[in-house]
Write a protein that holds these residues in place. Structure first.
Motif, short mmCIF file in Angstrom:
data_model
loop_
_atom_site.label_atom_id
_atom_site.label_comp_id
_atom_site.label_asym_id
_atom_site.label_seq_id
_atom_site.Cartn_x
_atom_site.Cartn_y
_atom_site.Cartn_z
N ILE A 115 24.02 14.88 11.65
CA ILE A 115 24.20 14.52 13.06
C ILE A 115 25.28 15.40 13.69
N ALA A 116 26.36 15.64 12.98
CA ALA A 116 27.43 16.51 13.51
C ALA A 116 26.91 17.93 13.74
N ILE A 117 26.10 18.43 12.83
CA ILE A 117 25.49 19.76 13.00
C ILE A 117 24.61 19.76 14.24
N ASN A 118 23.78 18.73 14.39
CA ASN A 118 22.87 18.66 15.55
C ASN A 118 23.63 18.51 16.86
N GLU A 119 24.74 17.79 16.84
CA GLU A 119 25.56 17.67 18.05
C GLU A 119 26.08 19.04 18.49
N ALA A 120 26.44 19.86 17.52
CA ALA A 120 26.92 21.21 17.85
C ALA A 120 25.77 22.12 18.30
N ARG A 121 24.61 21.99 17.66
CA ARG A 121 23.45 22.83 18.01
C ARG A 121 22.82 22.44 19.34
N TYR A 122 22.92 21.18 19.67
CA TYR A 122 22.28 20.65 20.87
C TYR A 122 23.30 19.90 21.74
N PRO A 123 24.22 20.61 22.38
CA PRO A 123 25.19 19.92 23.24
C PRO A 123 24.47 19.17 24.36
N ALA A 124 24.84 17.92 24.56
CA ALA A 124 24.14 17.06 25.52
C ALA A 124 24.09 17.65 26.91
N ASP A 125 25.18 18.27 27.36
CA ASP A 125 25.20 18.81 28.71
C ASP A 125 24.29 20.02 28.87
N ARG A 126 23.88 20.63 27.77
CA ARG A 126 23.02 21.80 27.82
C ARG A 126 21.54 21.47 27.62
N VAL A 127 21.24 20.42 26.87
CA VAL A 127 19.85 20.17 26.47
C VAL A 127 19.26 18.88 27.01
N ARG A 128 20.02 18.12 27.76
CA ARG A 128 19.54 16.82 28.24
C ARG A 128 18.15 16.94 28.88
N GLY A 129 17.22 16.15 28.38
CA GLY A 129 15.87 16.11 28.94
C GLY A 129 15.00 17.30 28.58
N ASP A 130 15.43 18.15 27.67
CA ASP A 130 14.71 19.36 27.29
C ASP A 130 14.58 19.39 25.78
N ALA A 131 13.36 19.39 25.25
CA ALA A 131 13.14 19.22 23.82
C ALA A 131 12.80 20.51 23.09
N ARG A 132 13.33 21.63 23.56
CA ARG A 132 13.07 22.88 22.84
C ARG A 132 13.85 22.93 21.54
N ARG A 133 13.47 23.86 20.67
CA ARG A 133 14.20 24.09 19.43
C ARG A 133 15.49 24.84 19.75
N ALA A 134 16.47 24.73 18.88
CA ALA A 134 17.79 25.32 19.13
C ALA A 134 17.71 26.82 19.39
N ASN A 135 16.89 27.55 18.64
CA ASN A 135 16.81 29.00 18.84
C ASN A 135 16.19 29.38 20.18
N GLU A 136 15.44 28.48 20.78
CA GLU A 136 14.86 28.77 22.10
C GLU A 136 15.93 28.72 23.19
N TYR A 137 16.96 27.94 23.02
CA TYR A 137 18.07 27.94 23.97
C TYR A 137 18.83 29.25 23.87
N ASP A 138 18.97 29.75 22.63
CA ASP A 138 19.68 31.01 22.42
C ASP A 138 18.97 32.16 23.11
N LYS A 139 17.63 32.17 23.10
CA LYS A 139 16.87 33.21 23.79
C LYS A 139 17.15 33.18 25.28
N GLU A 140 17.27 31.98 25.83
CA GLU A 140 17.56 31.84 27.26
C GLU A 140 18.91 32.46 27.60
N ASP A 141 19.90 32.28 26.71
CA ASP A 141 21.25 32.80 26.95
C ASP A 141 21.29 34.33 26.93
N SER A 142 20.36 34.96 26.18
CA SER A 142 20.41 36.41 26.05
C SER A 142 19.73 37.13 27.19
N ARG A 143 19.15 36.37 28.13
CA ARG A 143 18.45 37.00 29.27
C ARG A 143 19.42 37.45 30.31
#
Length: 122
Positions: free
Chosen positions: A94-122
């Motif tokens: 759970i602690a790992i997932n809290e770090a990988r999926y910060p609530a303020d960043r992923v709320r309401g969005d069910a993508r995988r963690a690496n898909e958020y990283d792709k968004e950041d690199s744009r």
């Protein structure tokens, strides 16, 4: 809850020992049994809509409960055979997932963690 898991573990271990089944309860065999039971659980929901999956009749509800019990039993037995504290492992995960999926960043969005990283690199 860990007390409940500890008591369940003790009862399951005694059950296996009384029947001389520990010889069959290798991590490999238990994990294979667990996945088979998980597949049986999925069968109960196959072809149901999201809404229907919440509205099981009493018989189906009991069947689902028994499949879930089988999954838990095999998971607890496997953890015991590998000396893994499931509650502690779950807390770490759970602690790992809290770090990988910060609530303020992923709320309401069910993508995988690496898909958020792709968004950041744009």
């Amino acid at each position: 809850m860990s007390d409940s898991l500890d008591l369940l573990n003790e009862r399951l271990k005694a059950f296996a020992q009384e029947r001389d089944w520990e010889q069959f309860h290798s991590p490999k065999n238990l994990s294979m049994a667990l996945i088979a039971e998980a597949a049986e659980l999925v069968e109960h929901f196959q072809w149901l809509s999201e809404e229907q999956s919440y509205q099981l009749d009493a018989d189906k509800h009991e069947e689902v409960a028994m499949e879930m019990a089988d999954i838990l039993i095999f998971l607890v037995r496997c953890a015991e055979r590998l000396d893994i504290n499931l509650v502690e492992a779950a807390q770490r995960k759970i602690a790992i997932n809290e770090a990988r999926y910060p609530a303020d960043r992923v709320r309401g969005d069910a993508r995988r963690a690496n898909e958020y990283d792709k968004e950041d690199s744009r």
